[in-house]
Enzyme design. Structure first.
Site, PDB file in Angstrom:
ATOM      1  CG  HIS A  64       5.021   1.091   2.639  1.00  0.00           C
ATOM      2  ND1 HIS A  64       4.435   2.233   2.135  1.00  0.00           N
ATOM      3  CD2 HIS A  64       4.522   0.950   3.894  1.00  0.00           C
ATOM      4  CE1 HIS A  64       3.631   2.759   3.039  1.00  0.00           C
ATOM      5  NE2 HIS A  64       3.656   1.989   4.118  1.00  0.00           N
ATOM      6  CG  HIS A  71      -0.124   0.157   2.516  1.00  0.00           C
ATOM      7  ND1 HIS A  71       0.534  -0.899   3.107  1.00  0.00           N
ATOM      8  CD2 HIS A  71       0.144   1.244   3.279  1.00  0.00           C
ATOM      9  CE1 HIS A  71       1.160  -0.478   4.195  1.00  0.00           C
ATOM     10  NE2 HIS A  71       0.948   0.830   4.325  1.00  0.00           N
ATOM     11  CG  ASP A  87       1.660   5.044   4.715  1.00  0.00           C
ATOM     12  OD1 ASP A  87       1.251   3.886   4.855  1.00  0.00           O
ATOM     13  OD2 ASP A  87       2.834   5.390   4.956  1.00  0.00           O
TER      14      ASP A  87
HETATM   15  O1  LIG Z   1       5.338  -1.973  10.074  1.00  0.00           O
HETATM   16  C1  LIG Z   1       5.961  -1.604   9.075  1.00  0.00           C
HETATM   17  O2  LIG Z   1       7.078  -2.020   8.795  1.00  0.00           O
HETATM   18  C2  LIG Z   1       5.355  -0.616   8.142  1.00  0.00           C
HETATM   19  C3  LIG Z   1       4.029  -0.186   8.601  1.00  0.00           C
HETATM   20  C4  LIG Z   1       3.419   0.778   7.638  1.00  0.00           C
HETATM   21  O3  LIG Z   1       2.799   0.398   6.692  1.00  0.00           O
HETATM   22  C5  LIG Z   1       3.642   2.206   7.853  1.00  0.00           C
HETATM   23  O4  LIG Z   1       4.286   2.616   8.813  1.00  0.00           O
HETATM   24  O5  LIG Z   1       3.166   2.987   7.010  1.00  0.00           O
HETATM   25 FE   LIG Z   2       2.098   2.064   5.566  1.00  0.00          FE
END
Ligand SMILES: O=C(O)CCC(=O)C(=O)O
Ligand SMILES: [Fe+2]
Length: 397
Positions: free
Chosen positions: A330, A181, A183
């Site tokens: 990510h 995704h 953010d």
């Molecule tokens: O937990 C993670 O490594 C990433 C989590 C996530 O998607 C974010 O912090 O935007």
């Molecule tokens: Fe994220």
């Protein structure tokens, strides 16, 4: 912890029963970050929608060679190393993010925009107040409508990333493809240079992956690129609000749907990027449903499968990742249960996504294809498939 069983003098180990020495890991009584553990403030009434704002990306003020940041890194005895051709760099050396000058931060914004994600180890001095200061330099900090915030007062613009022995992952919840995704893309002005710090990490596992939207765009044929450039997509937060509705019956802000271009141009690099993600995009606008479903499936699958345009970070306590949510998707991995993992994200918002047309109109120059530009810099013809790709000449004739 021993997993051995005794059987007639011979010691057998049951490999399926091994959970390491971490079973039961939780924050404990003397946990140093207990004021930053997740908290879900509930409300009787939701806040109003976010206001629009003007922004000039800090990357516009960067030196094209990132000379100020490079000098600071060199002075700190370090080096900027790429983690792959397409995406990800690590800044080595004793560099402290909280001590960067404005000029160095501008160069950092450009580096992150080019590389998609940039990592710094051992940023123990970057406490949450300093992390927020750094984030605010890049844009107004986003307040999340439903995700947990830290317990400590006054940190409503911080997202807590947290798992422990009570966060057993549901193997049926999301597939690997769906976990990729970008953010909060349902916002009218989704985030740019985003900063995640992990204070507490597992010994091994729970890595995070970043996949490049520039490289995905570049990997497609010219006609398909043009087709995608003509499209826009619906980004929705209704699914996330529903998923959180048991904890938060009244979201802190009501869910919304926003339409963004499928091919987005980064205002500073001028590169085109595929801007859809499996987390929030529900459908393409103005095409038949089946066409939308299949096109999106192809793009979501590609983000998850383009291993040569993905980097993977193995976290240590105090690491910081800065990524540009405009040009990468990510995904965390959830393989380290029941270990304790705790981090904080600040999420500066950026401009309204620019389509190819709106970028070219606003900046008076052509948007670029990342790979074509790379070949141009190398002095080579671009590797596009319009001549038949890898099909041999004799076959074509
Ligand atoms: O937990 C993670 O490594 C990433 C989590 C996530 O998607 C974010 O912090 O935007
Ligand atoms: Fe994220």
């Amino acid at each position: 912890m021993s997993n051995a069983s005794s059987d007639g003098g011979e010691t057998l180990v049951d490999p399926y029963n091994y959970v390491g020495d971490v079973l039961g890991a939780g924050p404990g009584e003397n946990y140093p970050f207990s004021d930053l553990l997740p908290y879900n403030p509930t409300r009787d009434k939701s806040d109003p929608p976010l206001p629009y704002f003007d922004i000039t990306d800090r990357g516009h003020f960067a030196d094209p060679a990132c000379s100020r940041l490079n000098a600071a890194v060199k002075k700190a005895g370090g080096k900027i190393k790429d983690l792959g051709i397409c995406v990800g760099s690590v800044v080595e050396g004793d560099i402290k993010l909280e001590d960067l000058t404005s000029e160095e931060k501008d160069d950092l914004a450009l580096l992150v925009a080019r590389r998609g994600v940039v990592f710094f180890r051992n940023q123990t001095g970057l406490d949450i107040d300093k992390q927020r200061e750094l984030g605010k330099y890049f844009g107004p900090l986003h307040t999340h409508p439903v995700l947990a915030v830290p317990r400590r007062n006054g940190l409503d613009d911080v997202v807590v990333i947290y798992s422990d022995k009570d966060s057993r992952p549901d193997p049926y919840a999301f597939s690997r493809v769906e976990l990729f995704h970008s953010d909060v893309t349902f916002e009218a002005q989704p985030p740019g240079t985003t900063i995640l710090k992990l204070m507490t990490t597992p010994e091994v596992g729970n890595d995070t992956l970043w996949s490049s939207g520039y490289a995905l765009y570049s990997s497609l044929s010219k006609p398909y690129q043009k087709y995608l450039e003509s499209l826009s997509a619906v980004h929705s937060s209704f699914g996330q609000a529903l998923w959180r509705s048991e904890t938060l019956p009244t979201p802190r802000r009501q869910p919304l749907e926003t339409i963004h271009p499928v091919v987005r141009v980064h205002p500073v690099t001028g590169f085109k990027s595929i801007f859809v993600n499996a987390g929030f995009v529900t459908r393409l606008v103005g095409v038949p449903k089946a066409e939308s479903t299949n096109t999106l499936k192809f793009l979501f699958d590609s983000f998850a499968q383009q291993t040569d345009a993905t980097c993977r970070w193995r976290w240590q306590d105090g690491d910081v990742a800065l990524w540009d949510n405009r040009v990468v998707n990510h995904s965390a991995t959830f393989d380290a249960y029941p270990s304790l993992r705790h981090g904080l994200r600040v999420t500066p918002q950026a401009e309204r996504p620019l389509s190819v047309n709106s970028y070219e109109k606003q900046y008076g120059r052509q948007a670029k294809d990342w790979l074509e530009e790379r070949y141009r810099v190398l002095g080579l013809d671009p590797p596009h498939m319009d001549q038949g790709g890898s099909i041999s000449k004799s076959y074509k004739d």
